[in-house]
Design an enzyme around this catalytic site. Structure first.
Site, PDB file in Angstrom:
ATOM      1  N   HIS A   1      40.363  39.664  38.631  1.00  0.00           N
ATOM      2  CA  HIS A   1      39.120  39.883  37.900  1.00  0.00           C
ATOM      3  C   HIS A   1      38.542  38.566  37.397  1.00  0.00           C
ATOM      4  O   HIS A   1      39.180  37.861  36.621  1.00  0.00           O
ATOM      5  CB  HIS A   1      39.378  40.818  36.711  1.00  0.00           C
ATOM      6  CG  HIS A   1      39.696  42.226  37.124  1.00  0.00           C
ATOM      7  ND1 HIS A   1      38.844  43.269  36.880  1.00  0.00           N
ATOM      8  CD2 HIS A   1      40.745  42.744  37.814  1.00  0.00           C
ATOM      9  CE1 HIS A   1      39.365  44.385  37.373  1.00  0.00           C
ATOM     10  NE2 HIS A   1      40.518  44.093  37.946  1.00  0.00           N
TER      11      HIS A   1
ATOM     12  N   CYS B   1      36.308  38.152  35.295  1.00  0.00           N
ATOM     13  CA  CYS B   1      36.102  38.130  33.841  1.00  0.00           C
ATOM     14  C   CYS B   1      37.372  37.705  33.112  1.00  0.00           C
ATOM     15  O   CYS B   1      37.303  37.253  31.973  1.00  0.00           O
ATOM     16  CB  CYS B   1      35.583  39.481  33.325  1.00  0.00           C
ATOM     17  SG  CYS B   1      36.663  40.878  33.619  1.00  0.00           S
TER      18      CYS B   1
ATOM     19  N   CYS C   1      32.775  44.351  37.679  1.00  0.00           N
ATOM     20  CA  CYS C   1      33.280  45.068  36.507  1.00  0.00           C
ATOM     21  C   CYS C   1      32.109  45.495  35.640  1.00  0.00           C
ATOM     22  O   CYS C   1      31.128  44.762  35.476  1.00  0.00           O
ATOM     23  CB  CYS C   1      34.287  44.231  35.725  1.00  0.00           C
ATOM     24  SG  CYS C   1      33.586  43.097  34.525  1.00  0.00           S
ATOM     25  N   GLU C   2      32.226  46.695  35.102  1.00  0.00           N
ATOM     26  CA  GLU C   2      31.103  47.233  34.336  1.00  0.00           C
ATOM     27  C   GLU C   2      31.020  46.627  32.937  1.00  0.00           C
ATOM     28  O   GLU C   2      30.039  46.837  32.237  1.00  0.00           O
ATOM     29  CB  GLU C   2      31.177  48.761  34.271  1.00  0.00           C
ATOM     30  CG  GLU C   2      32.328  49.322  33.469  1.00  0.00           C
ATOM     31  CD  GLU C   2      32.376  50.856  33.550  1.00  0.00           C
ATOM     32  OE1 GLU C   2      31.895  51.416  34.549  1.00  0.00           O
ATOM     33  OE2 GLU C   2      32.912  51.463  32.608  1.00  0.00           O
ATOM     34  N   HIS C   3      32.019  45.877  32.545  1.00  0.00           N
ATOM     35  CA  HIS C   3      31.987  45.275  31.205  1.00  0.00           C
ATOM     36  C   HIS C   3      31.281  43.929  31.180  1.00  0.00           C
ATOM     37  O   HIS C   3      30.687  43.558  30.184  1.00  0.00           O
ATOM     38  CB  HIS C   3      33.410  45.105  30.655  1.00  0.00           C
ATOM     39  CG  HIS C   3      34.123  46.408  30.488  1.00  0.00           C
ATOM     40  ND1 HIS C   3      35.469  46.580  30.714  1.00  0.00           N
ATOM     41  CD2 HIS C   3      33.646  47.631  30.133  1.00  0.00           C
ATOM     42  CE1 HIS C   3      35.799  47.848  30.496  1.00  0.00           C
ATOM     43  NE2 HIS C   3      34.711  48.499  30.153  1.00  0.00           N
ATOM     44  N   HIS C   4      31.394  43.175  32.268  1.00  0.00           N
ATOM     45  CA  HIS C   4      30.833  41.819  32.267  1.00  0.00           C
ATOM     46  C   HIS C   4      29.906  41.552  33.454  1.00  0.00           C
ATOM     47  O   HIS C   4      29.355  40.462  33.565  1.00  0.00           O
ATOM     48  CB  HIS C   4      31.962  40.784  32.309  1.00  0.00           C
ATOM     49  CG  HIS C   4      32.968  40.946  31.200  1.00  0.00           C
ATOM     50  ND1 HIS C   4      34.126  41.681  31.352  1.00  0.00           N
ATOM     51  CD2 HIS C   4      32.966  40.495  29.931  1.00  0.00           C
ATOM     52  CE1 HIS C   4      34.806  41.667  30.212  1.00  0.00           C
ATOM     53  NE2 HIS C   4      34.129  40.955  29.339  1.00  0.00           N
TER      54      HIS C   4
ATOM     55  N   GLN D   1      38.602  49.066  37.315  1.00  0.00           N
ATOM     56  CA  GLN D   1      39.509  49.244  38.452  1.00  0.00           C
ATOM     57  C   GLN D   1      40.185  50.619  38.450  1.00  0.00           C
ATOM     58  O   GLN D   1      40.353  51.234  39.507  1.00  0.00           O
ATOM     59  CB  GLN D   1      40.551  48.110  38.440  1.00  0.00           C
ATOM     60  CG  GLN D   1      41.444  48.124  39.677  1.00  0.00           C
ATOM     61  CD  GLN D   1      42.403  46.955  39.714  1.00  0.00           C
ATOM     62  OE1 GLN D   1      42.078  45.874  39.241  1.00  0.00           O
ATOM     63  NE2 GLN D   1      43.591  47.169  40.257  1.00  0.00           N
TER      64      GLN D   1
HETATM   65 ZN   LIG Z   1      35.161  42.509  33.007  1.00  0.00          ZN
END
Ligand SMILES: [Zn+2]
Length: 189
Positions: free
Chosen positions: A147, A149, A78-81, A119
């Protein structure tokens, strides 16, 4: 060591210090380099292109029935975490004269999954790539993934599966076509 690899390695050493570890202790001595190599592997989709993946594996066919590839294993970050999300992709398309070699569908999924993603975007990128390559009358992609995260941090919802779908062309216009696809992947209600 390539410049890129030694740079990422150096950053991982700093991360280890940042979390209060000692990068010189025995168990961690090679960790920055290993982690850097792993990260490069998990992001190798940036080095690939659709042309190179498909590599001419398009075959003339007068089949105009739905082609479906189910349960394609999917591993992404995931590009956030920068934490993994893991699941399955189901891809279908309706050919208009050309079919794609079966393993190529899985390789297209892989190319986009091996990049930093959310996603929903991953789902759309796969659908649009299949559309672009095959000029299909319709493309459907469903991804179901868990996920890390969400599971390992934050809300810690261990069993939640996120589902996303993109329907193009005939799959968007025709309820019957969409239903047939959802039934074939075991997701019709
Ligand atoms: Zn994430």
């Amino acid at each position: 060591m390539s410049d890129q690899l030694s740079q990422i390695t150096q950053h991982y050493r700093e991360i280890l210090k940042g979390i209060g570890e000692d990068p010189e202790r025995e168990g961690l001595q090679d960790t920055p380099k290993r982690a850097a190599k792993a990260m490069q592997y998990l992001c190798r989709g940036y080095e690939q292109s659709l042309d190179e993946i498909v590599n001419g594996a398009l075959f003339a066919s007068d089949n105009d029935e739905m082609v479906i590839v189910r349960d394609i294993e999917l591993y992404s970050l995931c590009e956030h975490h920068l934490l993994p999300f893991i699941g399955k992709a189901h891809v279908a398309y309706i050919p208009t004269g050309k079919v794609l070699g079966l393993s190529k569908v899985a390789r297209i999924v892989d190319m986009f999954a091996r990049r930093l993603q959310i996603q929903e975007n991953l789902t759309r990128q796969i659908a649009e790539a299949v559309q672009q390559v095959t000029n299909a009358a319709g493309v459907a992609v469903v991804i179901e993934a868990q996920h890390m995260c969400m599971m390992m941090r934050g809300v810690e919802k261990q069993n939640s599966v996120m589902s996303s779908s993109v329907m193009l062309g005939a799959f968007r216009q025709s309820t019957n076509t969409r239903q047939e696809f959802l039934q074939l992947i075991g997701r019709s209600r």
